[in-house]
Design a protein around this motif. Structure first.
Motif, PDB file in Angstrom:
ATOM      1  N   ALA A  57      -1.689  19.447   1.877  1.00  0.00           N
ATOM      2  CA  ALA A  57      -2.168  18.423   0.783  1.00  0.00           C
ATOM      3  C   ALA A  57      -3.305  19.305   0.259  1.00  0.00           C
ATOM      4  CB  ALA A  57      -2.463  17.286   1.122  1.00  0.00           C
ATOM      5  N   ASP A  58      -3.331  19.301  -1.054  1.00  0.00           N
ATOM      6  CA  ASP A  58      -4.636  19.789  -2.000  1.00  0.00           C
ATOM      7  C   ASP A  58      -5.311  18.636  -2.258  1.00  0.00           C
ATOM      8  OD1 ASP A  58      -4.186  22.468  -1.967  1.00  0.00           O
ATOM      9  OD2 ASP A  58      -2.458  21.964  -3.220  1.00  0.00           O
ATOM     10  N   ALA A  59      -4.780  17.365  -2.404  1.00  0.00           N
ATOM     11  CA  ALA A  59      -5.589  16.128  -2.863  1.00  0.00           C
ATOM     12  C   ALA A  59      -4.682  14.841  -2.159  1.00  0.00           C
ATOM     13  CB  ALA A  59      -5.570  15.994  -4.548  1.00  0.00           C
ATOM     14  N   TYR A  60      -5.203  13.841  -2.557  1.00  0.00           N
ATOM     15  CA  TYR A  60      -4.777  12.570  -1.930  1.00  0.00           C
ATOM     16  C   TYR A  60      -4.788  11.542  -2.951  1.00  0.00           C
ATOM     17  CZ  TYR A  60      -5.726  15.535   2.086  1.00  0.00           C
ATOM     18  OH  TYR A  60      -5.873  16.419   2.886  1.00  0.00           O
ATOM     19  N   LEU A  61      -3.508  10.680  -3.287  1.00  0.00           N
ATOM     20  CA  LEU A  61      -3.535   9.663  -4.018  1.00  0.00           C
ATOM     21  C   LEU A  61      -3.224   8.240  -3.212  1.00  0.00           C
ATOM     22  CD1 LEU A  61      -3.669   8.942  -7.033  1.00  0.00           C
ATOM     23  CD2 LEU A  61      -1.164   9.293  -7.088  1.00  0.00           C
ATOM     24  N   THR A 107      -5.660  -1.099  -7.018  1.00  0.00           N
ATOM     25  CA  THR A 107      -6.708  -0.010  -6.984  1.00  0.00           C
ATOM     26  C   THR A 107      -5.283   1.202  -6.975  1.00  0.00           C
ATOM     27  OG1 THR A 107      -6.697   0.020  -4.642  1.00  0.00           O
ATOM     28  CG2 THR A 107      -8.458  -0.981  -6.100  1.00  0.00           C
ATOM     29  N   MET A 108      -6.046   2.243  -7.534  1.00  0.00           N
ATOM     30  CA  MET A 108      -5.492   3.772  -7.658  1.00  0.00           C
ATOM     31  C   MET A 108      -6.488   4.385  -7.254  1.00  0.00           C
ATOM     32  SD  MET A 108      -3.271   5.971 -10.123  1.00  0.00           S
ATOM     33  CE  MET A 108      -1.411   5.217  -9.481  1.00  0.00           C
ATOM     34  N   SER A 109      -6.541   5.268  -6.322  1.00  0.00           N
ATOM     35  CA  SER A 109      -7.649   6.148  -5.724  1.00  0.00           C
ATOM     36  C   SER A 109      -7.301   7.642  -5.584  1.00  0.00           C
ATOM     37  CB  SER A 109      -8.137   5.781  -4.525  1.00  0.00           C
ATOM     38  OG  SER A 109      -8.697   4.373  -4.378  1.00  0.00           O
ATOM     39  N   TYR A 110      -8.044   8.479  -5.934  1.00  0.00           N
ATOM     40  CA  TYR A 110      -7.740   9.943  -5.923  1.00  0.00           C
ATOM     41  C   TYR A 110      -9.064  10.597  -5.265  1.00  0.00           C
ATOM     42  CZ  TYR A 110      -7.773  14.977  -7.470  1.00  0.00           C
ATOM     43  OH  TYR A 110      -7.984  16.154  -7.324  1.00  0.00           O
ATOM     44  N   TYR A 135       0.947  -1.059  -0.003  1.00  0.00           N
ATOM     45  CA  TYR A 135       0.131   0.188  -0.181  1.00  0.00           C
ATOM     46  C   TYR A 135       0.792   1.243   0.010  1.00  0.00           C
ATOM     47  CZ  TYR A 135      -3.092   3.696   1.976  1.00  0.00           C
ATOM     48  OH  TYR A 135      -3.965   4.827   2.189  1.00  0.00           O
ATOM     49  N   CYS A 136       0.426   2.330  -0.822  1.00  0.00           N
ATOM     50  CA  CYS A 136       1.083   3.550  -0.682  1.00  0.00           C
ATOM     51  C   CYS A 136       0.163   4.700  -0.719  1.00  0.00           C
ATOM     52  CB  CYS A 136       2.114   3.698  -2.092  1.00  0.00           C
ATOM     53  SG  CYS A 136       2.804   5.330  -2.176  1.00  0.00           S
ATOM     54  N   SER A 137       0.562   5.643   0.224  1.00  0.00           N
ATOM     55  CA  SER A 137      -0.247   6.885   0.223  1.00  0.00           C
ATOM     56  C   SER A 137       0.694   8.128  -0.050  1.00  0.00           C
ATOM     57  CB  SER A 137      -1.039   7.028   1.476  1.00  0.00           C
ATOM     58  OG  SER A 137      -1.846   8.176   1.622  1.00  0.00           O
ATOM     59  N   ILE A 138       0.181   9.075  -1.115  1.00  0.00           N
ATOM     60  CA  ILE A 138       0.761  10.135  -1.231  1.00  0.00           C
ATOM     61  C   ILE A 138      -0.061  11.440  -1.150  1.00  0.00           C
ATOM     62  CG2 ILE A 138       2.108  11.262  -3.457  1.00  0.00           C
ATOM     63  CD1 ILE A 138       2.159   8.465  -4.455  1.00  0.00           C
ATOM     64  N   ASN A 139       0.496  12.540  -0.577  1.00  0.00           N
ATOM     65  CA  ASN A 139       0.092  13.947  -0.716  1.00  0.00           C
ATOM     66  C   ASN A 139       0.312  14.721  -1.706  1.00  0.00           C
ATOM     67  OD1 ASN A 139      -1.203  13.449   1.932  1.00  0.00           O
ATOM     68  ND2 ASN A 139       0.493  14.094   2.927  1.00  0.00           N
ATOM     69  N   LEU A 140      -0.825  15.177  -2.392  1.00  0.00           N
ATOM     70  CA  LEU A 140      -0.482  15.727  -3.730  1.00  0.00           C
ATOM     71  C   LEU A 140      -0.582  17.483  -3.409  1.00  0.00           C
ATOM     72  CD1 LEU A 140      -2.724  13.711  -6.065  1.00  0.00           C
ATOM     73  CD2 LEU A 140      -0.325  13.788  -5.933  1.00  0.00           C
ATOM     74  N   LYS A 141       0.237  18.353  -3.884  1.00  0.00           N
ATOM     75  CA  LYS A 141       0.363  19.534  -3.756  1.00  0.00           C
ATOM     76  C   LYS A 141       0.510  20.357  -4.724  1.00  0.00           C
ATOM     77  CE  LYS A 141       2.633  19.047   1.025  1.00  0.00           C
ATOM     78  NZ  LYS A 141       3.545  19.325   2.001  1.00  0.00           N
ATOM     79  N   LYS A 142      -0.276  21.601  -4.641  1.00  0.00           N
ATOM     80  CA  LYS A 142      -0.128  22.579  -5.816  1.00  0.00           C
ATOM     81  C   LYS A 142       1.163  23.536  -5.117  1.00  0.00           C
ATOM     82  CE  LYS A 142      -4.640  23.114  -7.683  1.00  0.00           C
ATOM     83  NZ  LYS A 142      -4.187  23.238  -9.073  1.00  0.00           N
ATOM     84  N   THR A 143       1.722  24.401  -6.221  1.00  0.00           N
ATOM     85  CA  THR A 143       2.537  25.004  -6.006  1.00  0.00           C
ATOM     86  C   THR A 143       2.512  26.024  -4.950  1.00  0.00           C
ATOM     87  OG1 THR A 143       3.689  24.974  -8.503  1.00  0.00           O
ATOM     88  CG2 THR A 143       4.404  26.640  -6.872  1.00  0.00           C
TER      89      THR A 143
END
Length: 257
Positions: free
Chosen positions: A142-146, A218-221, A129-137
């Protein structure tokens, strides 16, 4: 990628989407149970007549033979006990190092320096399992999660339950849309919910679930408008869908032997 790695002592449940429980929270799980049905002994014939006892005996013998034939059929057809058809996939200890999310980087260019990952290795199941925080400049948070997850089912064919759960997902969660996706694995489904249109507090959620043999992935956003700055807009569902498909194909290629 850097991150923390944990090893669980007992098998965990396979991930599935559900109504988002909050930013960054992993999705709820679902179990893959043993496949059925199981044979039952039919009721004995009505009493009376000299042949009743012999009839009951033959019914019991027939049930035993039927049970043995059923068990042999399950083995030959690929049920529990057959060789696992993993299609060459692996469950790496650090799935984040093998997860491709380059399609999301134009929207979220800031790197998550500490993605979360964990893994499990058991005779019945291997899971990563992997969880990543997605960030805008310029974003502080985090702005979103993957997240991504791969499961190698080594004793039981997950196919029937995978299809039943993902294909019929709207029966449990009517607000979600389900789309069959071609050209990824043996079967794949996109589950999504978009409540962002015309609101300031909606959310966008999408999961691509793939089965290839006895391997599931699975890949989830997910993103929440409340986590975005006022001058920043989230991507469209169509964009997210394209990104999930492209990056899932690459990720699946990267976790093969």
């Amino acid at each position: 990628m850097p991150g923390q790695q944990n090893f669980y002592a007992t098998p965990t449940l396979v991930g599935q989407p559900g109504p988002p429980g909050g930013p960054g929270q992993p999705a709820a799980g679902y179990p893959y149970g043993q496949q059925g049905p199981y044979p039952t002994v039919p009721p004995p014939p009505p009493s009376g007549g000299g042949g009743a006892g012999r009839a009951v005996l033959w019914v019991a013998v027939g049930a035993v033979v039927a049970s043995a034939a059923w068990a042999a059929g399950v083995f030959l057809a690929g049920g529990k006990g057959a060789d696992a058809d993993l299609r060459g996939y692996t469950a790496p200890a650090n799935l984040c190092s093998s997860t491709d999310y380059s399609s999301f980087e134009t929207e979220y260019p800031d790197d998550d320096g500490t993605p979360t990952h964990n893994s499990l290795k058991d005779a019945a199941l291997e899971e990563s399992y992997c969880s990543i925080n997605l960030k805008k400049t310029g974003s502080s948070y985090a702005d979103a999660y993957l997240s991504t997850q791969v499961d190698l089912h080594k004793e039981t064919d997950p196919g029937p339950e995978f299809t039943a759960m993902w294909k019929n997902y709207r029966e449990r969660y009517p607000g979600y849309d389900v789309e069959t996706v071609e050209d990824i694995g043996e079967e794949a489904y996109l589950v999504s919910e978009d409540t962002t249109s015309g609101t300031t507090s909606g959310s966008l959620y999408a999961t691509l679930a793939v089965r290839d043999g006895w391997t599931t992935y699975t890949m989830s956003y997910s993103t929440y408008l409340s986590s975005y700055d006022e001058d920043k807009d989230p991507p469209s569902l169509e964009q997210v869908t394209d990104w999930l498909k492209a990056d899932s194909k690459t990720t699946l290629d990267q976790i093969k032997d």
